[in-house]
Enzyme design. Sequence first.
Site, PDB file in Angstrom:
ATOM      1  N   SER A   1     -13.415  58.830  59.445  1.00  0.00           N
ATOM      2  CA  SER A   1     -13.059  59.345  58.115  1.00  0.00           C
ATOM      3  C   SER A   1     -11.566  59.629  57.964  1.00  0.00           C
ATOM      4  O   SER A   1     -11.170  60.600  57.345  1.00  0.00           O
ATOM      5  CB  SER A   1     -13.820  60.632  57.772  1.00  0.00           C
ATOM      6  OG  SER A   1     -15.183  60.456  57.948  1.00  0.00           O
TER       7      SER A   1
ATOM      8  N   LYS B   1      -9.128  54.882  56.655  1.00  0.00           N
ATOM      9  CA  LYS B   1      -8.685  53.543  57.048  1.00  0.00           C
ATOM     10  C   LYS B   1      -8.811  52.569  55.883  1.00  0.00           C
ATOM     11  O   LYS B   1      -7.942  51.730  55.659  1.00  0.00           O
ATOM     12  CB  LYS B   1      -9.601  53.053  58.175  1.00  0.00           C
ATOM     13  CG  LYS B   1      -8.887  52.679  59.429  1.00  0.00           C
ATOM     14  CD  LYS B   1      -9.829  52.036  60.430  1.00  0.00           C
ATOM     15  CE  LYS B   1     -11.081  52.838  60.645  1.00  0.00           C
ATOM     16  NZ  LYS B   1     -12.181  52.125  61.282  1.00  0.00           N
TER      17      LYS B   1
ATOM     18  N   PRO C   1      -3.632  63.464  70.912  1.00  0.00           N
ATOM     19  CA  PRO C   1      -4.754  62.587  70.556  1.00  0.00           C
ATOM     20  C   PRO C   1      -4.296  61.170  70.220  1.00  0.00           C
ATOM     21  O   PRO C   1      -4.956  60.194  70.581  1.00  0.00           O
ATOM     22  CB  PRO C   1      -5.378  63.274  69.339  1.00  0.00           C
ATOM     23  CG  PRO C   1      -4.952  64.697  69.420  1.00  0.00           C
ATOM     24  CD  PRO C   1      -3.606  64.699  70.082  1.00  0.00           C
TER      25      PRO C   1
ATOM     26  N   CYS D   1     -27.664  50.919  34.785  1.00  0.00           N
ATOM     27  CA  CYS D   1     -28.810  50.356  35.507  1.00  0.00           C
ATOM     28  C   CYS D   1     -30.039  51.253  35.342  1.00  0.00           C
ATOM     29  O   CYS D   1     -30.636  51.266  34.265  1.00  0.00           O
ATOM     30  CB  CYS D   1     -28.458  50.107  36.977  1.00  0.00           C
ATOM     31  SG  CYS D   1     -29.478  48.785  37.678  1.00  0.00           S
TER      32      CYS D   1
ATOM     33  N   HIS E   1     -24.037  46.874  36.742  1.00  0.00           N
ATOM     34  CA  HIS E   1     -23.189  47.920  37.328  1.00  0.00           C
ATOM     35  C   HIS E   1     -21.721  47.664  36.987  1.00  0.00           C
ATOM     36  O   HIS E   1     -20.987  47.087  37.793  1.00  0.00           O
ATOM     37  CB  HIS E   1     -23.361  47.948  38.850  1.00  0.00           C
ATOM     38  CG  HIS E   1     -24.669  48.518  39.294  1.00  0.00           C
ATOM     39  ND1 HIS E   1     -24.910  49.868  39.363  1.00  0.00           N
ATOM     40  CD2 HIS E   1     -25.823  47.921  39.659  1.00  0.00           C
ATOM     41  CE1 HIS E   1     -26.147  50.084  39.772  1.00  0.00           C
ATOM     42  NE2 HIS E   1     -26.726  48.909  39.953  1.00  0.00           N
TER      43      HIS E   1
ATOM     44  N   GLU F   1     -19.347  49.651  36.994  1.00  0.00           N
ATOM     45  CA  GLU F   1     -18.416  50.436  37.825  1.00  0.00           C
ATOM     46  C   GLU F   1     -17.779  49.611  38.941  1.00  0.00           C
ATOM     47  O   GLU F   1     -16.696  49.931  39.417  1.00  0.00           O
ATOM     48  CB  GLU F   1     -19.135  51.665  38.404  1.00  0.00           C
ATOM     49  CG  GLU F   1     -20.197  51.396  39.475  1.00  0.00           C
ATOM     50  CD  GLU F   1     -21.592  51.144  38.911  1.00  0.00           C
ATOM     51  OE1 GLU F   1     -21.702  50.721  37.747  1.00  0.00           O
ATOM     52  OE2 GLU F   1     -22.582  51.348  39.656  1.00  0.00           O
TER      53      GLU F   1
HETATM   54  N1  GLN Z   1     -34.701  51.026  40.521  1.00  0.00           N
HETATM   55  C1  GLN Z   1     -34.314  50.248  39.422  1.00  0.00           C
HETATM   56  C2  GLN Z   1     -34.615  48.765  39.634  1.00  0.00           C
HETATM   57  O1  GLN Z   1     -34.818  48.351  40.748  1.00  0.00           O
HETATM   58  C3  GLN Z   1     -32.840  50.441  39.105  1.00  0.00           C
HETATM   59  C4  GLN Z   1     -31.937  49.974  40.186  1.00  0.00           C
HETATM   60  C5  GLN Z   1     -30.512  50.433  40.007  1.00  0.00           C
HETATM   61  O2  GLN Z   1     -30.266  51.384  39.292  1.00  0.00           O
HETATM   62  N2  GLN Z   1     -29.575  49.788  40.649  1.00  0.00           N
HETATM   63  O3  GLN Z   1     -34.656  48.013  38.705  1.00  0.00           O
END
Ligand code: GLN
Length: 537
Positions: free
Chosen positions: A15, A18, A192, A384, A510, A512
Amino acid sequence: MPTKFVFVTGGVVSSLGKGIVASSLGSILEGRGLKVQNMKLDPYINVDPGTMSPFQHGEVFVTDDGAETDLDLGHYERFTQARLSRANNTTTGQVYSAVIAKERKGEYLGKTVQVVPHITNEIKDRIKALAKDKSLDVVIVEVGGTIGDIESLPFLEAIRQMRTDWGREHCAYVHLTLVPYMKSAGELKTKPTQHSVKELLGIGIQPDVIVCRTEHPFFPDTKSKIALFCNVDEKAVIENLDLDTIYEMPLWLRKEGLDDLLCKRLGLRTHVSNLHAWEKVVATVRRPSATVDIGVVGKYTEVRDAYKSISEALTHGGIANGVRTEMHWIEAADLEKGPVQAAKILKGMRGVLVPGGFGHRGIEGKIEAIRWARERKVPYFGVCLGMQTMAIEFARHVLKLKGANSTEFDAAGPYPIISMLEEQKNVKTLGGTMRLGAYPCRLAKGSRAAAAYSEKIIFERHRHRYEFNNEFREACAKAGVLFSGVSPDGSLVEIMELRDHPWMLGVQFHPEFKSKPTHAHPLFKAFIKAALTFKAR
Ligand code: GLN
């Protein structure tokens, strides 16, 4: 000129950051006009982290090609322009699987298959495979784990051999250590670091650069001491002081001369690194014009790494609006006692986000949070599972379909508004159990999604098994849902939003994973903007 390799190892403790150092180095080298890619070697025996619990491993980062990878790949993509793939993450599990498969096919011609050379050759082949892209100037290879771990030995042996294989002048070694500060003595301890470098030397690797993580600024003699004992120039000892924002790391390491040193060592002649975009990011982080409170309702909230990319993307959304995103991590289970309690916990939030997740636990709490946001017109962003729960909430409370659910949580329920494609009528299945990686999505004109992206077709990454059930599309649309993003053939729901709400949007993918500090994801930027205009009550 052949591709250059920079190998990053870590010692003393885990941790140390790196991944951030390796990513920052990538961004500084890019600032010099070089084409860079990062790679991670993970010593665990799992083939990939896809099957590991977020409590164990933190988030699983998904690449465009659908690989489930280590969360460090998220750092690499956030800090550099590179689009990574499964080739950028190798685990012990993958290496052994490949070697054993070859052995079964008889590819080793009667030889005894051994760690050296067969496992190490397989590792080297995977590292060298990246250099097949001739336009790549530098590949930065991070070895997971800490020097002294049994598991990482084959990887260390492989990177040691790379120096002779690939050429001394094309390989450099960076070692990251910890220099602890002893408050009582008022001293920085270099022992260290000396031990860790000694251990590395024992394996046959002399580091070219030592990056020393420290909470206390170096004293005038700290560098010379480390240089003397570790057999490097004083200039090759880099002070890696704790920073209040990781986005400052590229600027800090440039100031410390890390890139100069490595470029000289590798014979790369370029201009000074241009980090203008990072300077702008750091300036905003230091002086935000406001703070916006966002409630993140999840179930792995005590392990912050489990939502790494979500928390990064929310921060980026803030930066793009010149503000600071203050995240409130709310355990979904705490909201399960009903609307009154949920309202108490969520009070003051100017936006709510429900991230992805698997399994039944916490679902009802998430639905309470979504109901609260919908009824009070608080900006909501569902990612999701957050979109799936948004659909369930809508079906239960607006369409009045009692018992509406996902077949993931209630396989025999009366209204399976979310289900597996195999369970739906008149759809072609995609094959495989998980929808993984980048898929195209067509945006509806005039929608909030289209306004955010200002594009017609987008590509976003998926990792889920269940989908919106098309049988419910018409009823939802009539009651105020706009399906603002669908697959190009229209068969899959990718984005849904509510017409009669300032900003309530759920995405099946996703987003993000594609957000960067220097380029916030359009939906996160739009969500934070909506939260800023919302007056908290
Ligand atoms: N569990 C849900 C699915 O498999 C959502 C998965 C997720 O949020 N990445 O569709």
